[in-house]
Design a protein around this motif. Structure first.
Motif, short mmCIF file in Angstrom:
data_model
loop_
_atom_site.label_atom_id
_atom_site.label_comp_id
_atom_site.label_asym_id
_atom_site.label_seq_id
_atom_site.Cartn_x
_atom_site.Cartn_y
_atom_site.Cartn_z
N ASP A 189 5.22 3.38 -4.15
CA ASP A 189 5.02 4.73 -4.70
C ASP A 189 3.79 4.84 -5.59
O ASP A 189 2.91 5.67 -5.37
CB ASP A 189 6.26 5.17 -5.47
N THR A 190 3.71 3.99 -6.60
CA THR A 190 2.58 4.06 -7.55
C THR A 190 1.26 3.78 -6.85
O THR A 190 0.27 4.49 -7.05
CB THR A 190 2.79 3.06 -8.70
N MET A 191 1.25 2.75 -5.99
CA MET A 191 0.02 2.40 -5.29
C MET A 191 -0.38 3.50 -4.32
O MET A 191 -1.57 3.80 -4.17
CB MET A 191 0.23 1.08 -4.55
N ALA A 192 0.59 4.11 -3.65
CA ALA A 192 0.29 5.19 -2.70
C ALA A 192 -0.36 6.37 -3.41
O ALA A 192 -1.31 6.97 -2.89
CB ALA A 192 1.57 5.63 -1.99
N GLN A 193 0.11 6.71 -4.60
CA GLN A 193 -0.47 7.81 -5.37
C GLN A 193 -1.90 7.48 -5.80
O GLN A 193 -2.79 8.33 -5.76
CB GLN A 193 0.39 8.12 -6.59
N ILE A 194 -2.12 6.23 -6.19
CA ILE A 194 -3.48 5.81 -6.59
C ILE A 194 -4.42 5.89 -5.39
O ILE A 194 -5.58 6.32 -5.52
CB ILE A 194 -3.43 4.37 -7.16
N LEU A 195 -3.94 5.50 -4.22
CA LEU A 195 -4.78 5.54 -3.03
C LEU A 195 -5.12 6.98 -2.63
O LEU A 195 -6.24 7.25 -2.17
CB LEU A 195 -4.09 4.83 -1.86
N VAL A 196 -4.16 7.90 -2.81
CA VAL A 196 -4.45 9.31 -2.52
C VAL A 196 -5.57 9.81 -3.42
O VAL A 196 -6.53 10.46 -2.96
CB VAL A 196 -3.18 10.17 -2.71
N LEU A 233 0.82 -1.21 0.00
CA LEU A 233 0.00 0.00 0.00
C LEU A 233 0.86 1.26 0.00
O LEU A 233 0.40 2.33 -0.43
CB LEU A 233 -0.94 -0.01 1.21
N LYS A 234 2.11 1.15 0.50
CA LYS A 234 3.00 2.31 0.52
C LYS A 234 3.94 2.37 -0.68
O LYS A 234 4.75 3.29 -0.79
CB LYS A 234 3.82 2.29 1.82
#
Length: 409
Positions: free
Chosen positions: A72-79, A69-70
């Motif tokens: 980089d790409t996944m974190a941006q999607i979650l934001v 979840l942290k």
């Protein structure tokens, strides 16, 4: 649940915890282990106490999944996903428009789900629901002026692939969070997750990087094969027995762990007589809807159906029980191991005593944490004269009265 006005240092927690058996008139010899969360103060408190510990499987699993979840790409999607969900949850007008679009596009009338940072599976439910409503959300954002962006096509692709990757972890989290879950389920589910990740492949490079991070973190954080509580519980669960252990570890597990404890088990026979029964009454397995599901539970079935080599232990009564018990086929994964032992306690009296001890450990502290919600509905700001002792008693009654009615105690 107990009032705790002191600072949450390890020493204060330890002292408070060691008082509880005395307050409840519980002999400490009957407390075989304490299931704990992963906070450093809690961990040190139990380490310094007279009790053995069982780490919460769900908390440790969450730490491993957080590496994905942290990313980089996944974190941006979650934001981006949280901004979209928050917009709809904070605007009645947006919700009304979304409902109209759902009707127009023939989608399910589902609201978007907001996640909670302390529960990884709530994040999973958020992105799953968002992808389910992708067409309605995308159409709304295209027609409405908002101060944030929709997900790009590439981000939607990563989102759906991450849902597929994490689906088995969500299912295991749900199983282990059950009030009836036992610590015996940890090794089988962990081994299946590791095998599932080993076999998992996707053409998307970023998904494979996330999979590698998750696989590495699971291997680092979990080493259950050499923990006697986990191994004994797994062996004593008729759903798993020896199936999920490596062949080179089985001799050591059987001789050093199981037989050692069987031979030194309590001399008084506290096992119940029961009808001998090597047959099991199975329940239908959950419907498996996706290829990910099929692949994951196929990994499980490969373990469960393995042929295990036979071992010749010594000729003690405990060894004979073990040999006879292991010769029986495992029962289905949805069968109840406690009912199985109830029916077979007279057939395996020594092992049934051990099963009572080791199968009673819950695999996580989730069930205990549900008391927080119960306490919140009783101990609230409007009841500002409620004494801690009275609050404790009310929570105890609120939690246990339904159990008394359910089991007709």
């Amino acid at each position: 649940m107990k009032h705790f006005p002191e600072t949450h240092t390890a020493n204060n927690i330890k002292n408070c915890f060691e008082e509880i058996p005395t307050l409840w008139d519980i002999d400490t010899i009957k407390i075989h282990a304490v299931v704990r969360a992963n906070g450093r103060n809690v961990t040190k408190a139990i380490d310094d106490s007279v009790f053995k510990e069982v780490p919460c499987f769900i908390h440790t699993l969450q730490l491993a999944i957080n590496t994905v979840l942290k990313y980089d790409t996944m974190a941006q999607i979650l934001v981006k996903s949280r901004r979209i969900v928050t917009h709809f949850n904070h605007s009645n007008q947006a919700q009304s428009k979304l409902r109209d679009l759902q009707q127009e596009l023939n989608l399910s009338y589902h609201q978007l789900v907001q996640d909670v940072c302390t529960r990884w599976n709530s994040t999973y439910y958020m992105i799953s629901r968002l992808f389910e409503q992708k067409r309605a959300v995308s159409l709304y954002l295209a027609e409405t002026s908002v101060n944030f962006e929709n997900l790009s096509n590439e981000e939607w692709q990563i989102l759906v692939k991450s849902i597929e990757l994490l689906k088995p972890f969500e299912e295991i989290t749900k199983i282990i969070s059950s009030s009836c879950s036992s610590v015996s389920e940890v090794i089988p589910h962990l081994k299946t997750l590791q095998k599932y990740l080993e076999m998992y492949y996707d053409e998307n490079k970023e998904i494979m990087e996330m999979k590698a991070l998750l696989e590495n973190d699971l291997n680092i954080r979990f080493d259950m094969d050499h923990n006697k509580i986990f191994t004994l519980a797994t062996l004593l669960d008729p759903r798993y027995k020896q199936q999920f252990f490596e062949a080179e570890d089985l001799i050591s597990i059987r001789s050093q762990f199981l037989l050692k404890y069987l031979k030194n088990s309590m001399s008084d026979d506290d096992s119940d007589s029961g009808k001998d029964d090597s047959q099991s009454t199975s329940t239908d397995e959950n419907n498996i809807e996706t290829a990910t599901h099929r692949n994951f539970w196929q990994c499980y079935q490969n373990f469960a159906s393995r042929k295990i080599q036979e071992f010749q232990d010594d000729r003690s009564s405990a060894a004979n029980e073990l040999q006879s018990y292991c010769a029986l086929p495992v029962i289905k994964r949805n069968d109840d191991p406690f009912q199985w032992w109830s029916r077979n306690s007279s057939r395996y009296p020594e092992m049934s005593r051990m099963a009572k001890v080791y199968l009673c450990f819950p695999a996580s502290s989730v069930y205990s944490e549900r008391l927080f919600s119960e306490a919140g509905s009783i101990y609230e700001t409007k009841r500002n004269r409620l004494l801690p002792e009275r609050a404790e008693a009310l929570v105890f009654l609120h939690h246990n009265l339904p159990l008394i009615k359910k089991y007709k105690l």
